[in-house]
Design a protein around this motif. Structure first.
Motif, PDB file in Angstrom:
ATOM      1  N   ASN A  71       0.969  27.708 -11.841  1.00  0.00           N
ATOM      2  CA  ASN A  71       1.676  29.001 -11.602  1.00  0.00           C
ATOM      3  C   ASN A  71       2.878  28.772 -10.846  1.00  0.00           C
ATOM      4  N   TRP A  72       3.604  29.838 -10.493  1.00  0.00           N
ATOM      5  CA  TRP A  72       4.948  29.742  -9.932  1.00  0.00           C
ATOM      6  C   TRP A  72       4.881  29.182  -8.676  1.00  0.00           C
ATOM      7  N   GLN A  73       3.927  29.501  -7.648  1.00  0.00           N
ATOM      8  CA  GLN A  73       3.646  28.586  -6.460  1.00  0.00           C
ATOM      9  C   GLN A  73       3.655  27.181  -6.726  1.00  0.00           C
ATOM     10  N   ASN A  74       2.770  26.655  -7.492  1.00  0.00           N
ATOM     11  CA  ASN A  74       2.991  25.563  -7.395  1.00  0.00           C
ATOM     12  C   ASN A  74       4.237  24.681  -7.998  1.00  0.00           C
ATOM     13  N   ARG A  75       4.989  25.546  -8.949  1.00  0.00           N
ATOM     14  CA  ARG A  75       6.317  25.166  -9.048  1.00  0.00           C
ATOM     15  C   ARG A  75       7.061  24.924  -7.921  1.00  0.00           C
ATOM     16  N   ALA A  76       6.923  25.943  -7.204  1.00  0.00           N
ATOM     17  CA  ALA A  76       7.939  25.913  -5.927  1.00  0.00           C
ATOM     18  C   ALA A  76       7.371  24.874  -4.839  1.00  0.00           C
ATOM     19  N   HIS A  77       6.346  24.512  -4.882  1.00  0.00           N
ATOM     20  CA  HIS A  77       5.807  23.342  -4.202  1.00  0.00           C
ATOM     21  C   HIS A  77       6.456  22.056  -4.873  1.00  0.00           C
ATOM     22  N   PHE A  78       6.326  21.951  -6.074  1.00  0.00           N
ATOM     23  CA  PHE A  78       6.926  20.569  -6.696  1.00  0.00           C
ATOM     24  C   PHE A  78       8.404  20.649  -6.130  1.00  0.00           C
ATOM     25  N   PHE A  79       9.111  21.728  -6.319  1.00  0.00           N
ATOM     26  CA  PHE A  79      10.592  21.725  -6.059  1.00  0.00           C
ATOM     27  C   PHE A  79      10.744  21.324  -4.390  1.00  0.00           C
ATOM     28  N   GLY A  80       9.830  21.659  -3.697  1.00  0.00           N
ATOM     29  CA  GLY A  80      10.139  21.508  -2.470  1.00  0.00           C
ATOM     30  C   GLY A  80       9.860  19.851  -2.221  1.00  0.00           C
ATOM     31  N   ILE A  81       9.092  19.295  -2.740  1.00  0.00           N
ATOM     32  CA  ILE A  81       8.843  17.833  -2.571  1.00  0.00           C
ATOM     33  C   ILE A  81      10.037  17.140  -3.183  1.00  0.00           C
ATOM     34  N   ALA A  82      10.402  17.871  -4.223  1.00  0.00           N
ATOM     35  CA  ALA A  82      11.636  16.808  -4.997  1.00  0.00           C
ATOM     36  C   ALA A  82      12.767  17.085  -4.270  1.00  0.00           C
ATOM     37  N   ALA A  83      12.967  18.226  -3.552  1.00  0.00           N
ATOM     38  CA  ALA A  83      14.343  18.374  -2.670  1.00  0.00           C
ATOM     39  C   ALA A  83      14.211  17.300  -1.646  1.00  0.00           C
ATOM     40  N   ASN A  84      12.989  17.045  -0.860  1.00  0.00           N
ATOM     41  CA  ASN A  84      13.009  15.999   0.187  1.00  0.00           C
ATOM     42  C   ASN A  84      13.318  14.597  -0.453  1.00  0.00           C
ATOM     43  N   VAL A  85      12.797  14.373  -1.801  1.00  0.00           N
ATOM     44  CA  VAL A  85      12.921  12.878  -2.356  1.00  0.00           C
ATOM     45  C   VAL A  85      14.709  12.781  -2.626  1.00  0.00           C
ATOM     46  N   MET A  86      15.198  13.867  -3.267  1.00  0.00           N
ATOM     47  CA  MET A  86      16.550  13.667  -3.620  1.00  0.00           C
ATOM     48  C   MET A  86      17.430  13.454  -2.222  1.00  0.00           C
ATOM     49  N   ARG A  87      16.768  13.878  -0.974  1.00  0.00           N
ATOM     50  CA  ARG A  87      17.674  13.874   0.017  1.00  0.00           C
ATOM     51  C   ARG A  87      17.523  12.350   0.534  1.00  0.00           C
ATOM     52  N   ARG A  88      16.351  11.872   0.372  1.00  0.00           N
ATOM     53  CA  ARG A  88      16.101  10.395   0.624  1.00  0.00           C
ATOM     54  C   ARG A  88      17.245   9.431  -0.102  1.00  0.00           C
ATOM     55  N   ILE A  89      17.011   9.743  -1.613  1.00  0.00           N
ATOM     56  CA  ILE A  89      17.631   8.924  -2.424  1.00  0.00           C
ATOM     57  C   ILE A  89      19.171   8.949  -2.179  1.00  0.00           C
ATOM     58  N   LEU A  90      19.757  10.287  -1.881  1.00  0.00           N
ATOM     59  CA  LEU A  90      20.997  10.108  -1.718  1.00  0.00           C
ATOM     60  C   LEU A  90      21.557   9.899  -0.470  1.00  0.00           C
ATOM     61  N   VAL A  91      20.795   9.921   0.726  1.00  0.00           N
ATOM     62  CA  VAL A  91      21.385   9.607   1.996  1.00  0.00           C
ATOM     63  C   VAL A  91      21.183   8.023   2.209  1.00  0.00           C
ATOM     64  N   ASP A  92      20.003   7.535   1.413  1.00  0.00           N
ATOM     65  CA  ASP A  92      19.903   5.951   1.563  1.00  0.00           C
ATOM     66  C   ASP A  92      21.142   5.296   1.064  1.00  0.00           C
ATOM     67  N   HIS A  93      21.423   5.766  -0.193  1.00  0.00           N
ATOM     68  CA  HIS A  93      22.455   5.351  -1.050  1.00  0.00           C
ATOM     69  C   HIS A  93      23.913   5.249  -0.145  1.00  0.00           C
ATOM     70  N   ALA A  94      23.942   6.492   0.513  1.00  0.00           N
ATOM     71  CA  ALA A  94      25.238   6.828   1.286  1.00  0.00           C
ATOM     72  C   ALA A  94      25.358   5.836   2.608  1.00  0.00           C
ATOM     73  N   ARG A  95      24.099   5.711   3.010  1.00  0.00           N
ATOM     74  CA  ARG A  95      24.049   4.764   4.199  1.00  0.00           C
ATOM     75  C   ARG A  95      24.198   3.284   3.997  1.00  0.00           C
ATOM     76  N   GLN A  96      23.791   2.802   2.665  1.00  0.00           N
ATOM     77  CA  GLN A  96      23.939   1.741   2.353  1.00  0.00           C
ATOM     78  C   GLN A  96      25.506   1.270   1.803  1.00  0.00           C
ATOM     79  N   ARG A  97      26.143   2.464   1.408  1.00  0.00           N
ATOM     80  CA  ARG A  97      27.472   2.183   0.982  1.00  0.00           C
ATOM     81  C   ARG A  97      28.209   1.995   2.227  1.00  0.00           C
ATOM     82  N   ASN A  98      28.053   3.177   3.156  1.00  0.00           N
ATOM     83  CA  ASN A  98      28.783   2.867   4.492  1.00  0.00           C
ATOM     84  C   ASN A  98      28.822   1.742   5.096  1.00  0.00           C
TER      85      ASN A  98
END
Lengths: 136, 206
Positions: B87-114
């Motif tokens: 249902n939509w609540q499950n969908r919201a929970h998935f997006f919550g997890i995915a946002a956290n994962v995106m942050r890790r992927i992008l920030v790790d990459h940025a730190r490495q490049r720096n």
């Protein structure tokens, strides 16, 4: 800053930015902060920052210059690199073909230094017929 | 001997629910029902999938100059979750997890490049505007991530809201859904968070 103070700062800030006329806003702050100079200072600081912050986080996350870099860093990172297989650590890919991938590997058990080539057979290709060719 | 390639198998299974998809959906449902431990199993799976998608997406969309996290997050959701069971609540929970994962992927990459650029004192000799821009952007992202960690100490909800909206690329409507607040509240708190983060970033830079 205590959580209670922060809640108060937030609340006053959000009401204050709804008021456009400078005089009215100042009057509102005087009333809302009720003589608490520290509170008023924090709110006013936030109001100034709010004006300057409009461009913050406004851009798409990664622009042209960044995406190739991100794509290549993802592509290049072979999850097997750095893995230890038997006594050897896979250091670098040197070839790839229909049957599998060849790596340069360094002996990692500390007994002596040795560089070797390691060929990893692709999944699905590890039939007896092919594996037999690699056995002494 | 007849061997099916991975590519063929994937396109074949795309329209069916794979056992993996059933598993992931099950984990998401457990997490939504308050079983916090399920997130430990979900995180690495979502991480791998988003990373793979980012790579595919960038290869496919060379002409498009921006990477939109929202496209990746939505695609991951459609591929990984059996839509008929949530249902939509499950969908919201998935997006919550995915946002956290995106942050890790992008920030790790940025730190490495720096770190790479700093190590080589690259900036001093760089004549390439694009490289300069890339370095600047990754520095900004790292600064934002640091500031966001500070915000999380003062106001965890606000920090979460920024993560969803900026790193997850969610709209205000989606963000409000995940946070279980009204859209107006989400917008107001975004403005507070943005002003605070701006101050924090500049204070650290001085």
């Amino acid at each position: 800053m205590s959580p209670q103070n922060w809640d108060k700062i937030k609340e006053i800030f959000l009401d204050a930015i709804e008021i456009d006329a400078p005089d009215e806003r100042a009057d509102f702050l005087t009333k809302a902060c009720a003589g608490d100079q520290e509170l008023r200072g924090e709110v006013e600081k936030l109001i100034v920052q709010d004006k300057e912050a409009e461009s913050l986080m406004n851009q798409p996350l990664i622009e042209e210059s960044g995406i190739y870099d991100l794509a290549s860093s993802i592509d290049d990172r072979d999850p097997l690199l750095g893995k230890i297989i038997g006594a050897y650590r896979l250091e670098k890919e040197i070839g790839r073909g229909g049957m599998g991938t060849v790596y340069i590997a360094e002996r990692a058990d500390g007994f002596f230094r040795q560089r070797v080539a390691v060929k990893l057979i692709k999944r699905g290709m590890d039939t007896d017929f092919i594996l037999r060719r690699f056995r002494p | 001997m007849f061997i099916l390639s991975d590519k063929y198998l994937k396109s074949f299974y795309k329209n069916y629910n794979t056992p993996e998809q059933e598993n992931i959906t099950e984990l998401l449902l457990e997490f939504s029902n308050g079983k916090a431990i399920a997130v430990d199993a979900l995180l690495p799976i979502v991480y791998d999938e988003l990373k793979r998608l980012a790579s595919n997406y960038l290869r496919r969309e060379r002409s498009n100059h921006t990477l939109q996290p929202t496209a990746l997050v939505h695609e991951a959701y459609i591929r990984m979750i059996d839509q008929t069971r949530v249902n939509w609540q499950n969908r919201a929970h998935f997006f919550g997890i995915a946002a956290n994962v995106m942050r890790r992927i992008l920030v790790d990459h940025a730190r490495q490049r720096n770190a790479e650029k700093r190590g080589a004192e690259f900036q001093k000799f760089s004549l390439d505007e694009n490289v300069d821009k890339a370095v600047e952007l990754s520095s900004e992202m790292v600064a934002l991530d640091d500031a966001l960690k500070e915000l999380a100490k003062v106001d965890p909800n606000n920090a979460r809201l920024v993560e969803l909206r900026y790193f997850g690329g969610l709209t205000f409507e989606e963000t409000a859904e995940v946070m279980n607040v009204s859209v107006i509240t989400a917008k107001r708190h975004w403005r507070v968070a943005r002003a605070w983060l701006y101050g924090q970033i500049n204070q650290t830079a001085q």
